[in-house]
Design a protein around this motif. Structure first.
Motif, PDB file in Angstrom:
ATOM      1  N   GLU A  76      -4.378  -8.186  -3.784  1.00 21.46           N
ATOM      2  CA  GLU A  76      -5.093  -7.791  -4.999  1.00 21.46           C
ATOM      3  C   GLU A  76      -4.146  -7.433  -6.140  1.00 21.46           C
ATOM      4  OE1 GLU A  76      -8.325  -6.954  -7.463  1.00 21.46           O
ATOM      5  OE2 GLU A  76      -8.335  -7.871  -5.462  1.00 21.46           O
ATOM      6  N   GLY A  77      -3.002  -6.852  -5.805  1.00 19.77           N
ATOM      7  CA  GLY A  77      -2.138  -6.311  -6.859  1.00 19.77           C
ATOM      8  C   GLY A  77      -0.824  -7.032  -7.071  1.00 19.77           C
ATOM      9  N   MET A 134      -9.256  -0.082  -5.983  1.00 20.29           N
ATOM     10  CA  MET A 134     -10.112  -0.607  -4.920  1.00 20.29           C
ATOM     11  C   MET A 134     -11.060   0.477  -4.396  1.00 20.29           C
ATOM     12  SD  MET A 134      -7.248  -2.924  -2.937  1.00 20.29           S
ATOM     13  CE  MET A 134      -8.295  -3.421  -1.588  1.00 20.29           C
ATOM     14  N   LYS A 135     -10.654   1.742  -4.475  1.00 20.35           N
ATOM     15  CA  LYS A 135     -11.471   2.837  -3.952  1.00 20.35           C
ATOM     16  C   LYS A 135     -12.376   3.466  -5.015  1.00 20.35           C
ATOM     17  CE  LYS A 135      -8.180   4.075  -0.310  1.00 20.35           C
ATOM     18  NZ  LYS A 135      -7.213   5.081   0.190  1.00 20.35           N
ATOM     19  N   GLU A 151       2.394   1.221  -8.814  1.00 17.67           N
ATOM     20  CA  GLU A 151       2.027   0.293  -7.745  1.00 17.67           C
ATOM     21  C   GLU A 151       2.867   0.600  -6.504  1.00 17.67           C
ATOM     22  OE1 GLU A 151      -0.226  -1.732  -7.161  1.00 17.67           O
ATOM     23  OE2 GLU A 151      -1.158  -2.054  -9.105  1.00 17.67           O
ATOM     24  N   PRO A 152       2.308   0.378  -5.295  1.00 14.64           N
ATOM     25  CA  PRO A 152       0.997  -0.209  -5.020  1.00 14.64           C
ATOM     26  C   PRO A 152      -0.175   0.783  -5.048  1.00 14.64           C
ATOM     27  CG  PRO A 152       2.173   0.111  -2.975  1.00 14.64           C
ATOM     28  CD  PRO A 152       3.120   0.525  -4.064  1.00 14.64           C
ATOM     29  N   VAL A 155       2.427  -0.817   3.210  1.00 16.66           N
ATOM     30  CA  VAL A 155       1.535  -1.410   2.206  1.00 16.66           C
ATOM     31  C   VAL A 155       0.562  -2.338   2.918  1.00 16.66           C
ATOM     32  CG1 VAL A 155       1.375  -2.645   0.014  1.00 16.66           C
ATOM     33  CG2 VAL A 155       3.475  -1.421   0.584  1.00 16.66           C
ATOM     34  N   LYS A 156      -0.746  -2.139   2.667  1.00  6.90           N
ATOM     35  CA  LYS A 156      -1.749  -2.968   3.327  1.00  6.90           C
ATOM     36  C   LYS A 156      -1.836  -4.355   2.682  1.00  6.90           C
ATOM     37  CE  LYS A 156      -4.691   0.868   4.832  1.00  6.90           C
ATOM     38  NZ  LYS A 156      -6.044   1.479   4.755  1.00  6.90           N
ATOM     39  N   THR A 182      -3.286  -0.127  -7.339  1.00 10.25           N
ATOM     40  CA  THR A 182      -4.261  -1.070  -6.771  1.00 10.25           C
ATOM     41  C   THR A 182      -5.144  -0.378  -5.736  1.00 10.25           C
ATOM     42  OG1 THR A 182      -2.863  -2.997  -7.163  1.00 10.25           O
ATOM     43  CG2 THR A 182      -4.522  -3.202  -5.437  1.00 10.25           C
ATOM     44  N   ASN A 183      -4.561   0.481  -4.908  1.00 13.75           N
ATOM     45  CA  ASN A 183      -5.351   1.231  -3.931  1.00 13.75           C
ATOM     46  C   ASN A 183      -6.432   2.054  -4.612  1.00 13.75           C
ATOM     47  OD1 ASN A 183      -4.224   0.473  -1.469  1.00 13.75           O
ATOM     48  ND2 ASN A 183      -2.597   1.992  -1.594  1.00 13.75           N
ATOM     49  N   GLU A 189      -4.430  -6.192   1.909  1.00 17.82           N
ATOM     50  CA  GLU A 189      -5.405  -6.332   0.829  1.00 17.82           C
ATOM     51  C   GLU A 189      -4.866  -5.780  -0.487  1.00 17.82           C
ATOM     52  OE1 GLU A 189      -8.954  -4.144   1.665  1.00 17.82           O
ATOM     53  OE2 GLU A 189      -7.884  -2.400   2.450  1.00 17.82           O
ATOM     54  N   THR A 190      -4.047  -4.747  -0.394  1.00 18.20           N
ATOM     55  CA  THR A 190      -3.439  -4.173  -1.593  1.00 18.20           C
ATOM     56  C   THR A 190      -2.447  -5.142  -2.211  1.00 18.20           C
ATOM     57  OG1 THR A 190      -3.660  -1.946  -0.682  1.00 18.20           O
ATOM     58  CG2 THR A 190      -2.096  -2.232  -2.481  1.00 18.20           C
TER      59      THR A 190
END
Length: 324
Positions: free
Chosen positions: A277-278, A194-195, A186-187, A270-271, A190-191, A273-274
């Motif tokens: 979500e994570g 999501m992709k 992580e992170p 780190v975004k 999670t990225n 949304e990441t």
């Protein structure tokens, strides 16, 4: 000498004595260097960076984010950091080298995940497969190999481990379809999820470590260390700093939306949304060292069996720990 002049002389002497004492007690302003990597370590510090709380009027904190692990290691080995978040093995290594750092608590627990596009439900199904990984000879490798071995898989014989240069290199290979099984941290995990929608987390290595070793919290991935002379010379500051840092960790865990906003504003790599979500897989929390010494001892012993030089060639004794 008349009484008025004598009285005035006494008052001047008293004033000079008082002024002298006060002057001696005034501390020179100092700056504490708090160093850490971007990513998860930085996320545990977001609240402090954003709010910049004053702990001591004479002490300011400089927050230094390092993008390169080598730069952080250099800061520790040169003792340029007063406080730092480091890989837990580096805390032991520094202690065994005689450097003046104490281990104060856990910033994050294990965040390594074995991911696949295949529906793998048993370790035996990994036989004759290829795992794309990173960190050869380091903690990711140690954890992966120990878990595989304890589940009846002999690394390099029953399966192939292909090492890439960095954790960030594994994601693109996996997303491209060149790898069907990958070790993700992580992170990044999670990225990737999501992709690439058909990504499955087949094993949480922190959970698997707990099952094998009996360490309730898993393995300590990153730790907070503090210079011994800072602890000795500024005990009140250190005590309060640890309190607010622990609050910052808990706040980050409880407020992923706000954490994401701050992380993007502070450009921590780190975004939002990441993070949202994570947040559970990021695995921060449970900081106090007095509740986690057993986990550290198990972790250090495992490293001694796998790669002793990774912690400086010997098990650190009780002196490594700073307990409030």
């Amino acid at each position: 000498m008349n009484k008025k002049l004598l009285c005035l002389l006494y008052l001047m002497i008293i004033f000079l004595l008082i002024t002298s004492c006060v002057t001696k007690e005034v501390k020179e302003p100092e700056t504490i260097n708090f160093c850490f990597r971007e990513g998860i370590p930085a996320l545990t510090v977001v609240k402090l960076m954003k709010e910049a709380p004053t702990i001591d009027e004479n002490i300011s904190i400089s927050y230094e984010i390092q993008k390169s692990p080598d730069l952080l290691i250099t800061q520790i080995l040169k003792e340029e950091a007063d406080i730092a978040i480091v890989p837990s093995n580096l805390a032991a290594q520094a202690f065994n080298k005689g450097l003046s750092y104490k281990l104060a608590g856990t910033s994050s627990w294990g965040t390594l995940y074995l991911a696949s596009t295949e529906d793998i439900k048993d370790f035996q199904e990994l036989k004759n497969k290829e795992i794309y990984s990173f960190g050869k000879g380091l903690t990711p490798d140690l954890v992966l190999r120990l878990i595989l071995s304890e589940n009846g898989i002999i690394p390099d014989e029953d399966l192939k481990i292909t090492y890439l240069n960095a954790a960030s290199d594994v994601g693109p290979i996996f997303i491209s379809g060149k790898a069907d099984i990958a070790l993700l941290a992580e992170p990044l995990a999670t990225n990737v999820m999501m992709k690439k929608e058909n990504t499955r987390i087949i094993y949480d290595l922190n959970e698997e470590w707990s099952k094998i070793t009996g360490a309730d919290k898993g393995y300590p991935q990153a730790s907070l260390i503090i210079k011994a002379d800072l602890i000795e010379n500024n005990p009140d500051f250190v005590k309060e700093f640890i309190n607010i840092y622990e609050e910052s960790i808990q706040w980050a865990k409880d407020n992923p939306e706000k954490l994401g906003d701050y992380a993007e504003e502070l450009e921590l790599g780190v975004k939002k949304e990441t993070i949202v979500e994570g947040i559970e897989r990021i695995n921060i929390g449970s900081f106090p060292i007095n509740n986690s010494k057993r986990e550290y001892q198990i972790y250090f012993e495992a490293i001694m069996d796998f790669s002793p030089d990774f912690i400086g060639g010997k098990l650190p004794d009780e002196e490594i720990y700073f307990e409030r």
